[in-house]
Design a protein around this motif. Structure first.
Motif, PDB file in Angstrom:
ATOM      1  N   UNK A  77     -14.349   5.326   1.244  1.00 26.08           N
ATOM      2  CA  UNK A  77     -15.764   4.990   0.899  1.00 26.08           C
ATOM      3  C   UNK A  77     -16.307   5.720  -0.327  1.00 26.08           C
ATOM      4  N   UNK A  78     -15.611   6.938  -0.438  1.00 29.85           N
ATOM      5  CA  UNK A  78     -16.228   7.644  -1.671  1.00 29.85           C
ATOM      6  C   UNK A  78     -15.455   7.190  -2.850  1.00 29.85           C
ATOM      7  N   UNK A  79     -14.393   6.262  -2.729  1.00 29.16           N
ATOM      8  CA  UNK A  79     -13.613   6.040  -3.997  1.00 29.16           C
ATOM      9  C   UNK A  79     -12.147   6.616  -3.903  1.00 29.16           C
ATOM     10  N   UNK A  80     -12.147   7.729  -3.306  1.00 27.81           N
ATOM     11  CA  UNK A  80     -10.625   8.411  -3.413  1.00 27.81           C
ATOM     12  C   UNK A  80      -9.502   7.461  -3.001  1.00 27.81           C
ATOM     13  N   UNK A  81      -8.612   7.362  -3.728  1.00 27.64           N
ATOM     14  CA  UNK A  81      -7.332   6.749  -3.369  1.00 27.64           C
ATOM     15  C   UNK A  81      -6.531   7.106  -2.181  1.00 27.64           C
ATOM     16  N   UNK A  88       9.405  -2.182   4.002  1.00 28.88           N
ATOM     17  CA  UNK A  88      10.257  -1.137   3.875  1.00 28.88           C
ATOM     18  C   UNK A  88       9.670   0.163   3.763  1.00 28.88           C
ATOM     19  N   UNK A  89       8.622   0.287   3.033  1.00 28.87           N
ATOM     20  CA  UNK A  89       7.579   1.585   3.058  1.00 28.87           C
ATOM     21  C   UNK A  89       7.291   2.210   4.299  1.00 28.87           C
ATOM     22  N   UNK A  90       7.286   1.258   5.238  1.00 24.82           N
ATOM     23  CA  UNK A  90       6.412   1.791   6.539  1.00 24.82           C
ATOM     24  C   UNK A  90       7.630   3.008   7.249  1.00 24.82           C
ATOM     25  N   UNK A  91       8.987   2.576   7.133  1.00 23.59           N
ATOM     26  CA  UNK A  91      10.085   3.393   7.550  1.00 23.59           C
ATOM     27  C   UNK A  91      10.383   4.463   6.691  1.00 23.59           C
ATOM     28  N   UNK A  92      10.486   4.139   5.378  1.00 17.12           N
ATOM     29  CA  UNK A  92      10.664   5.425   4.163  1.00 17.12           C
ATOM     30  C   UNK A  92       9.570   6.297   4.095  1.00 17.12           C
ATOM     31  N   UNK A  93       8.333   5.992   4.514  1.00 15.23           N
ATOM     32  CA  UNK A  93       7.273   7.128   4.558  1.00 15.23           C
ATOM     33  C   UNK A  93       6.809   7.556   5.962  1.00 15.23           C
ATOM     34  N   UNK A  94       7.737   7.093   6.925  1.00 13.32           N
ATOM     35  CA  UNK A  94       6.994   7.373   8.222  1.00 13.32           C
ATOM     36  C   UNK A  94       6.828   8.825   8.644  1.00 13.32           C
ATOM     37  N   UNK A  95       7.792   9.731   8.175  1.00  6.45           N
ATOM     38  CA  UNK A  95       7.567  11.271   8.471  1.00  6.45           C
ATOM     39  C   UNK A  95       6.769  11.851   7.756  1.00  6.45           C
ATOM     40  N   UNK A  96       5.862  11.357   6.686  1.00  4.07           N
ATOM     41  CA  UNK A  96       5.405  11.973   5.517  1.00  4.07           C
ATOM     42  C   UNK A  96       3.818  11.737   5.771  1.00  4.07           C
ATOM     43  N   UNK A  97       3.192  12.768   5.519  1.00  6.56           N
ATOM     44  CA  UNK A  97       1.485  12.646   4.949  1.00  6.56           C
ATOM     45  C   UNK A  97       1.601  12.676   3.717  1.00  6.56           C
ATOM     46  N   UNK A  98       0.780  11.881   3.161  1.00  3.46           N
ATOM     47  CA  UNK A  98       0.779  11.322   1.519  1.00  3.46           C
ATOM     48  C   UNK A  98      -0.648  11.674   1.176  1.00  3.46           C
ATOM     49  N   UNK A  99      -0.775  12.318  -0.014  1.00  3.84           N
ATOM     50  CA  UNK A  99      -1.847  12.517  -1.021  1.00  3.84           C
ATOM     51  C   UNK A  99      -1.554  11.908  -2.091  1.00  3.84           C
ATOM     52  N   UNK A 100      -2.737  11.215  -2.859  1.00  3.14           N
ATOM     53  CA  UNK A 100      -2.543  10.594  -4.230  1.00  3.14           C
ATOM     54  C   UNK A 100      -3.821  10.996  -5.065  1.00  3.14           C
ATOM     55  N   UNK A 101      -3.466  11.013  -6.256  1.00  5.77           N
ATOM     56  CA  UNK A 101      -4.545  11.254  -7.236  1.00  5.77           C
ATOM     57  C   UNK A 101      -4.173  10.351  -8.336  1.00  5.77           C
ATOM     58  N   UNK A 102      -5.106   9.802  -9.006  1.00  7.68           N
ATOM     59  CA  UNK A 102      -5.030   8.751 -10.054  1.00  7.68           C
ATOM     60  C   UNK A 102      -6.122   9.138 -11.027  1.00  7.68           C
ATOM     61  N   UNK A 103      -5.640   9.272 -12.394  1.00  9.87           N
ATOM     62  CA  UNK A 103      -6.479   9.395 -13.555  1.00  9.87           C
ATOM     63  C   UNK A 103      -6.084   8.591 -14.363  1.00  9.87           C
ATOM     64  N   UNK A 104      -7.274   8.490 -15.539  1.00  8.17           N
ATOM     65  CA  UNK A 104      -7.101   7.471 -16.823  1.00  8.17           C
ATOM     66  C   UNK A 104      -7.507   8.309 -17.986  1.00  8.17           C
ATOM     67  N   UNK A 105      -7.053   8.235 -19.195  1.00  7.16           N
ATOM     68  CA  UNK A 105      -7.570   8.682 -20.574  1.00  7.16           C
ATOM     69  C   UNK A 105      -7.291   7.994 -21.645  1.00  7.16           C
TER      70      UNK A 105
END
Length: 122
Positions: A77-81, A88-105
């Motif tokens: 809701x605040x815009x954070x990705x 196939x990504x369900x299985x590949x990432x199943x054991x991880x907590x993920x954080x993502x940051x995106x920027x543009x310049x």
């Protein structure tokens, strides 16, 4: 584990002119999000970087059972990705907590993805 990717926005602008590229790489929700932005190429580039950074954090590439459209960048809701996984990504990432940051310049977009094993408490 951390993955980072950067891309020239003008490169993605050329690529998204081809529906085949856009449909292969981006989910319908991502396309709707990006097409609703004043500078859709900038948004597409940031999301593209996040997908690339995610597989780099795993130490794999696309085609190793994970396709670009298996990783979806959504927004809180605040815009954070945030990352959603399908196929196939369900299985590949199943054991991880993920954080993502995106920027543009200027003409560049960059993204970083951090993966922490679930239960590590870090």
């Amino acid at each position: 584990m951390i993955g980072i990717d950067t891309v020239r926005i003008s490169r993605i602008k050329k690529a998204i002119a081809k529906a085949a590229f856009t449909d292969r790489v981006f989910t319908a929700a991502e396309q709707s999000y990006c097409n609703g932005k004043a500078d859709c190429a900038q948004s597409y580039a940031g999301i593209f970087c996040a997908k690339e950074a995610a597989v780099k954090a795993l130490g794999i590439g696309f085609g190793s059972g994970v396709m670009p459209s298996d990783i979806e960048v959504a927004h809180c809701d605040g815009g954070a990705p945030i990352l959603n996984f399908y196929g196939g990504a369900v299985r590949a990432f199943a054991q991880y907590e993920c954080s993502v940051s995106i920027s543009h310049d200027g003409d560049y977009a960059v993204a970083a993805v951090e993966l922490l094993r679930k239960g590590d408490g870090k």
